[in-house]
Write a protein that holds these residues in place. Structure first.
Motif, PDB file in Angstrom:
ATOM      1  N   TYR A  55      61.736  22.554  35.917  1.00  0.00           N
ATOM      2  CA  TYR A  55      62.238  22.134  37.148  1.00  0.00           C
ATOM      3  C   TYR A  55      62.402  20.716  37.473  1.00  0.00           C
ATOM      4  O   TYR A  55      63.326  20.268  38.161  1.00  0.00           O
ATOM      5  CB  TYR A  55      60.898  22.593  38.374  1.00  0.00           C
ATOM      6  CG  TYR A  55      59.714  21.740  38.166  1.00  0.00           C
ATOM      7  CD1 TYR A  55      59.683  20.359  38.642  1.00  0.00           C
ATOM      8  CD2 TYR A  55      58.782  21.912  37.433  1.00  0.00           C
ATOM      9  CE1 TYR A  55      58.582  19.687  38.740  1.00  0.00           C
ATOM     10  CE2 TYR A  55      57.451  21.139  37.012  1.00  0.00           C
ATOM     11  CZ  TYR A  55      57.658  20.076  37.803  1.00  0.00           C
ATOM     12  OH  TYR A  55      56.466  19.230  37.526  1.00  0.00           O
ATOM     13  N   GLN A  58      66.267  20.418  36.665  1.00  0.00           N
ATOM     14  CA  GLN A  58      66.789  20.828  37.618  1.00  0.00           C
ATOM     15  C   GLN A  58      67.006  20.116  38.782  1.00  0.00           C
ATOM     16  O   GLN A  58      68.075  19.604  39.464  1.00  0.00           O
ATOM     17  CB  GLN A  58      66.496  22.125  38.171  1.00  0.00           C
ATOM     18  CG  GLN A  58      66.299  23.488  37.256  1.00  0.00           C
ATOM     19  CD  GLN A  58      67.882  23.840  36.526  1.00  0.00           C
ATOM     20  OE1 GLN A  58      68.750  23.711  37.259  1.00  0.00           O
ATOM     21  NE2 GLN A  58      67.795  24.022  35.263  1.00  0.00           N
ATOM     22  N   LYS A  61      69.354  17.134  38.082  1.00  0.00           N
ATOM     23  CA  LYS A  61      70.830  17.839  38.201  1.00  0.00           C
ATOM     24  C   LYS A  61      71.019  17.544  39.709  1.00  0.00           C
ATOM     25  O   LYS A  61      72.295  17.449  40.090  1.00  0.00           O
ATOM     26  CB  LYS A  61      70.923  19.317  37.656  1.00  0.00           C
ATOM     27  CG  LYS A  61      70.957  19.386  36.170  1.00  0.00           C
ATOM     28  CD  LYS A  61      71.147  20.854  35.839  1.00  0.00           C
ATOM     29  CE  LYS A  61      71.065  20.844  34.250  1.00  0.00           C
ATOM     30  NZ  LYS A  61      71.373  22.240  33.785  1.00  0.00           N
ATOM     31  N   LYS A 229      63.816  26.644  40.104  1.00  0.00           N
ATOM     32  CA  LYS A 229      64.714  25.858  41.170  1.00  0.00           C
ATOM     33  C   LYS A 229      64.072  25.756  42.500  1.00  0.00           C
ATOM     34  O   LYS A 229      64.669  24.815  43.193  1.00  0.00           O
ATOM     35  CB  LYS A 229      65.910  26.842  41.293  1.00  0.00           C
ATOM     36  CG  LYS A 229      66.869  26.698  39.957  1.00  0.00           C
ATOM     37  CD  LYS A 229      68.182  27.422  40.020  1.00  0.00           C
ATOM     38  CE  LYS A 229      68.978  27.317  38.700  1.00  0.00           C
ATOM     39  NZ  LYS A 229      70.199  28.266  38.735  1.00  0.00           N
TER      40      LYS A 229
END
Length: 241
Positions: A55, A58, A61, A229
């Protein structure tokens, strides 16, 4: 909006504005990046790690999408099997030495397996972590974890895994994990620590009829890749809004 956002925004607008923002993630196997558990060759059980899907990667990102010119240091201080007490003991080595701007703390899964009688140990350890971070003027988010399994999945064949599933299931369905997380949130309210409450989201899914056990990559306590996510976007919402 948290201070970390302003630091990232300034870095995004001016490369020379200051140090690269650093965020440390302190927690257990979920933070470590553990997913499936398989029967191994060197040991009875081996864990599949996926540092691309975890996580906090993510989350980075998402930040890079919004702030495309800002480099951000993400430190993975998750250790499989760890508890809040372990996190407090290794705080200097694995967190403070990186001089982070923000620390995301996520504990409760392994802690709750000890039983309700160890609740105070969990809360005292969290309080110790929060206190040390505050002493260093470091922002803190307490990230509540995912749910554990509510039944023994037929996909689990190995006897050691079945025993592990039974232990985790018991602490989930008898209310122990609920007690741990509710108590931790009360502590955060008292200590003015920001909470990113993903556990509540998992509970809402469960009460809506979703098979949350099937959302676990090992059918015990590790969220599958898509569910990581949920943590990432929830953290983004927490720091931004």
């Amino acid at each position: 909006m948290m201070r970390i956002v302003e630091k990232i925004r300034q870095k995004n607008e001016n490369y020379h504005s200051g140090p690269i923002p650093t965020i440390v993630f302190l927690g257990d196997s979920v933070t470590h990046g553990c997913f499936e558990i398989i029967e191994g060759t060197k040991r009875t059980l081996e864990v599949v790690c996926d540092f691309e899907a975890v996580y906090h990667n993510q989350f980075k990102k998402i930040l890079s999408m919004v702030f495309p010119f800002a480099p951000i240091n993400i430190v993975n201080a998750g250790i499989s099997g760890d508890t809040a007490q372990g996190g407090l003991q290794r705080l200097e080595r694995d967190v403070l030495r990186f001089n982070p701007d923000l620390v995301v703390v996520c504990y409760g899964l392994n802690d709750s397996n000890k039983g309700k009688e160890y609740l105070n140990e969990y809360l005292d350890s969290l309080a110790g972590i929060f206190l040390e971070l505050k002493k260093h003027d470091i922002e803190v988010i307490f990230l509540t974890p995912n749910m554990k399994n509510t039944y023994i999945s037929p996909a689990i064949k190995s006897l050691p895994l079945i025993e592990m599933a039974k232990l985790n299931m018991e602490s989930q369905i008898n209310g122990t994990l609920d007690l741990y997380i509710d108590s931790a949130k009360e502590l955060c309210q008292k200590e003015k620590v920001v909470v990113c409450d993903c556990y509540e989201k998992w509970k809402k899914l469960y009460h809506s009829g979703v098979d949350t056990t099937n959302l676990l990559s090992n059918f015990i306590n590790h969220p599958n890749r898509p569910m990581h996510k949920l943590f990432a976007w929830s953290l983004f919402e927490t720091i931004m809004f």
